[in-house]
Motif scaffolding. Sequence first.
Motif, PDB file in Angstrom:
ATOM      1  N   ASP A 142       0.807  -1.221   0.000  1.00 19.72           N
ATOM      2  CA  ASP A 142       0.000   0.000   0.000  1.00 19.72           C
ATOM      3  C   ASP A 142       0.840   1.271   0.000  1.00 19.72           C
ATOM      4  O   ASP A 142       0.320   2.365   0.248  1.00 19.72           O
ATOM      5  N   LEU A 143       2.128   1.146  -0.262  1.00 17.30           N
ATOM      6  CA  LEU A 143       2.995   2.315  -0.364  1.00 17.30           C
ATOM      7  C   LEU A 143       3.697   2.310  -1.711  1.00 17.30           C
ATOM      8  O   LEU A 143       4.285   1.298  -2.114  1.00 17.30           O
ATOM      9  N   ILE A 144       3.643   3.436  -2.399  1.00 12.68           N
ATOM     10  CA  ILE A 144       4.398   3.591  -3.636  1.00 12.68           C
ATOM     11  C   ILE A 144       5.220   4.870  -3.527  1.00 12.68           C
ATOM     12  O   ILE A 144       4.694   5.931  -3.183  1.00 12.68           O
ATOM     13  N   ALA A 145       6.502   4.751  -3.771  1.00 10.54           N
ATOM     14  CA  ALA A 145       7.404   5.899  -3.729  1.00 10.54           C
ATOM     15  C   ALA A 145       7.827   6.221  -5.156  1.00 10.54           C
ATOM     16  O   ALA A 145       8.382   5.369  -5.852  1.00 10.54           O
ATOM     17  N   VAL A 146       7.545   7.438  -5.582  1.00 11.67           N
ATOM     18  CA  VAL A 146       7.856   7.868  -6.949  1.00 11.67           C
ATOM     19  C   VAL A 146       9.108   8.727  -6.936  1.00 11.67           C
ATOM     20  O   VAL A 146       9.161   9.771  -6.278  1.00 11.67           O
ATOM     21  N   GLU A 147      10.120   8.282  -7.664  1.00 12.51           N
ATOM     22  CA  GLU A 147      11.359   9.022  -7.819  1.00 12.51           C
ATOM     23  C   GLU A 147      11.746   8.975  -9.291  1.00 12.51           C
ATOM     24  O   GLU A 147      11.079   8.324 -10.096  1.00 12.51           O
ATOM     25  N   ARG A 148      12.821   9.647  -9.640  1.00 13.37           N
ATOM     26  CA  ARG A 148      13.314   9.544 -11.016  1.00 13.37           C
ATOM     27  C   ARG A 148      13.698   8.093 -11.281  1.00 13.37           C
ATOM     28  O   ARG A 148      14.463   7.500 -10.531  1.00 13.37           O
ATOM     29  N   SER A 149      13.173   7.535 -12.348  1.00 11.38           N
ATOM     30  CA  SER A 149      13.364   6.108 -12.634  1.00 11.38           C
ATOM     31  C   SER A 149      14.605   5.865 -13.493  1.00 11.38           C
ATOM     32  O   SER A 149      15.187   6.791 -14.063  1.00 11.38           O
ATOM     33  N   TRP A 150      14.955   4.593 -13.583  1.00 12.54           N
ATOM     34  CA  TRP A 150      16.150   4.197 -14.327  1.00 12.54           C
ATOM     35  C   TRP A 150      15.829   4.095 -15.812  1.00 12.54           C
ATOM     36  O   TRP A 150      14.814   3.529 -16.209  1.00 12.54           O
ATOM     37  N   ASP A 151      16.706   4.662 -16.637  1.00 15.74           N
ATOM     38  CA  ASP A 151      16.564   4.589 -18.093  1.00 15.74           C
ATOM     39  C   ASP A 151      17.533   3.536 -18.609  1.00 15.74           C
ATOM     40  O   ASP A 151      18.748   3.754 -18.630  1.00 15.74           O
ATOM     41  N   ASP A 152      16.990   2.372 -19.016  1.00 17.59           N
ATOM     42  CA  ASP A 152      17.850   1.276 -19.466  1.00 17.59           C
ATOM     43  C   ASP A 152      18.654   1.648 -20.710  1.00 17.59           C
ATOM     44  O   ASP A 152      19.815   1.244 -20.852  1.00 17.59           O
ATOM     45  N   LYS A 153      18.054   2.421 -21.616  1.00 23.26           N
ATOM     46  CA  LYS A 153      18.754   2.781 -22.852  1.00 23.26           C
ATOM     47  C   LYS A 153      19.943   3.695 -22.566  1.00 23.26           C
ATOM     48  O   LYS A 153      21.019   3.530 -23.138  1.00 23.26           O
ATOM     49  N   ALA A 154      19.745   4.649 -21.701  1.00 18.86           N
ATOM     50  CA  ALA A 154      20.825   5.597 -21.390  1.00 18.86           C
ATOM     51  C   ALA A 154      21.747   5.083 -20.286  1.00 18.86           C
ATOM     52  O   ALA A 154      22.808   5.657 -20.043  1.00 18.86           O
ATOM     53  N   ASP A 155      21.328   4.010 -19.594  1.00 12.24           N
ATOM     54  CA  ASP A 155      22.091   3.419 -18.500  1.00 12.24           C
ATOM     55  C   ASP A 155      22.356   4.438 -17.388  1.00 12.24           C
ATOM     56  O   ASP A 155      23.473   4.560 -16.862  1.00 12.24           O
ATOM     57  N   ARG A 156      21.324   5.176 -17.035  1.00 11.59           N
ATOM     58  CA  ARG A 156      21.409   6.158 -15.955  1.00 11.59           C
ATOM     59  C   ARG A 156      19.990   6.523 -15.515  1.00 11.59           C
ATOM     60  O   ARG A 156      19.015   6.158 -16.176  1.00 11.59           O
ATOM     61  N   PHE A 157      19.906   7.248 -14.411  1.00 10.62           N
ATOM     62  CA  PHE A 157      18.599   7.721 -13.974  1.00 10.62           C
ATOM     63  C   PHE A 157      18.117   8.842 -14.884  1.00 10.62           C
ATOM     64  O   PHE A 157      18.910   9.650 -15.363  1.00 10.62           O
ATOM     65  N   ARG A 158      16.830   8.857 -15.130  1.00  9.24           N
ATOM     66  CA  ARG A 158      16.256   9.924 -15.936  1.00  9.24           C
ATOM     67  C   ARG A 158      16.409  11.264 -15.226  1.00  9.24           C
ATOM     68  O   ARG A 158      16.487  11.343 -14.004  1.00  9.24           O
ATOM     69  N   GLY A 159      16.410  12.327 -16.006  1.00  9.79           N
ATOM     70  CA  GLY A 159      16.505  13.652 -15.434  1.00  9.79           C
ATOM     71  C   GLY A 159      15.206  14.123 -14.819  1.00  9.79           C
ATOM     72  O   GLY A 159      15.200  15.049 -14.003  1.00  9.79           O
TER      73      GLY A 159
END
Length: 378
Positions: free
Chosen positions: A109-126
């Motif tokens: 019942d808890l969802i934490a939204v943060e910048r997610s991982w971009d597999d194509k760029a191999d880094r976290f999204r901006g």
Amino acid sequence: MSEFDPQEAATWAPRHNTALFGHEVAEKALLEAWASGRLPHAWMITGPRGVGKSTLAFRFARFLLKHGPASAADEGPSLFGDAPVLPTSLTVSEEDPVFSRVANAGHADLIAVERSWDDKADRFRGDIVVQDIRAVIDRFGKTAAEGGYRVCIVDAADDMNINAANALLKILEEPPANAVLLLVSHAPGSLLPTIRSRCRRLALKPLDEAAMQPTLDRLLPDLDAAERRGLGVLAEGSPGRAVVLASQGGLKLLHGLLDIVGQLPKSDMTKLHAFGDVLARDRSGAGFQLMAELFRWWLARMVRAAAAGRIGGSGWAEIFPGETALAQRLSQWQAPARWAEDWEQLGRLLDRGESVNLDRKQMLLNLFAALGRSAAAR
């Protein structure tokens, strides 16, 4: 100086942090809103970076997931006995299953939204993108797995792009029952006015010294007391900032820099070149950027205190031994207004060097050449 252990950082993350100092008023506001039985469905927790906004959000989320709605909060004694005793704190014990499931990102019942991982760029999204918010919509469209609250933490709401912000607005406009959104924001003015207007705002301020020291005692137990005090001053009431500076060696970096400044108007070229070599070896440039940031901060601190006549007096806390004497000596070179002009010029010098990718050691030498001219002209 004592060693900082970065492997302990995970225990300080908001999901794992068991304590929060200096924000008793904010905690009381959350507790009273819950106990009233009329808990607002959306909160915006604002304040400077690192003061404990995310820690408070997870602390409140754990509380809500453990206790559920306070349906009997305003009911008095009945024929069946006294009214239930309500919690007087947001604390959830580390031994509680709710605590461990939240810490391990395993509570349904808890969802934490943060910048997610971009597999194509191999880094976290901006940015936080619309897909991240759609996951919240999907979760909130279902019945709570444990029959209580569904909680979403957006950390930080400032990171949402416009599509994500518009998607979140739809949730805020038509919130499902027993769903609570906790938006962490460092710069609420950057968010859509329609989002701000639909949230109850809870502003956290930087910690004062009385709250900062026990916080750093807990977060940085391996550092000695003097280092913790120095980091407390350097971080200006932000425990998170203090931890980052400890991990980056910020206190040692500033001490080394000001040790060379203290030799002006005649620079100790051996120390200066050695310091420049250390910065030049860091190919990422992070060390130089931190040095520039800390120096500009320290110079502004000295100028403000000199203008108010309080270097070494009330409201002035020494970062490390000798800093006060150095600030007093530099403040006597010229009037605060002239120092303010130098602060701007030195900032432009550093920015220009970064923009043309000038050798970092050379930028340091240029910086001290400019400081030397100011010292010689006094």
